[in-house]
Design an enzyme around this catalytic site. Structure first.
Site, short mmCIF file in Angstrom:
data_model
loop_
_atom_site.label_atom_id
_atom_site.label_comp_id
_atom_site.label_asym_id
_atom_site.label_seq_id
_atom_site.Cartn_x
_atom_site.Cartn_y
_atom_site.Cartn_z
N ARG A 19 0.83 -1.21 0.00
CA ARG A 19 0.00 0.00 0.00
C ARG A 19 0.85 1.26 0.00
O ARG A 19 0.61 2.18 -0.78
CB ARG A 19 -0.97 0.01 1.19
CG ARG A 19 -2.07 -1.02 1.07
CD ARG A 19 -2.98 -1.01 2.27
NE ARG A 19 -2.19 -1.27 3.47
CZ ARG A 19 -2.56 -0.98 4.71
NH1 ARG A 19 -3.72 -0.41 4.93
NH2 ARG A 19 -1.79 -1.25 5.73
N ASN A 37 -6.16 -2.71 1.79
CA ASN A 37 -6.17 -4.16 1.93
C ASN A 37 -7.61 -4.63 2.02
O ASN A 37 -8.44 -3.99 2.67
CB ASN A 37 -5.44 -4.58 3.20
CG ASN A 37 -3.93 -4.45 3.11
OD1 ASN A 37 -3.37 -4.38 2.03
ND2 ASN A 37 -3.27 -4.40 4.25
#
Length: 90
Positions: A19, A37
């Site tokens: 990320r 996520n």
């Protein structure tokens, strides 16, 4: 022309800075959107920009950060969306 892609990345992509690395790459490409996520272990990226910018992100997603092991990248063009910057969502 602004486009928005929904990108799902599968493999070893959680717990490997995917990320944060995506956010940095999106900033480099001047994209807006978010990355997060998902409960099934995948990563969802929603990104808006030009076709060229988005294709560069998709190319990067196929490799990801050093510790990631990407198995698949699914890309879908969705209705154009306007985001403020690019962020990591929880």
């Amino acid at each position: 022309m602004l486009q928005t892609y929904s990108i799902i990345v599968t493999g070893k992509v959680q717990g490997v800075f995917y990320r944060q690395s995506t956010k940095e790459r999106a900033h480099d490409l001047n994209l807006t959107g978010y990355v997060k996520n998902l409960p099934d272990g995948t990563v969802l990226i929603m990104a808006s920009g030009t076709t060229e910018q988005l294709l560069q992100l998709v190319i990067w997603c196929r490799k990801g950060p050093a510790r990631a092991k990407v198995e698949e990248v699914k890309v879908e063009t969705v209705a154009p969306a306007v985001f403020m910057g690019f962020r990591i969502e929880r």
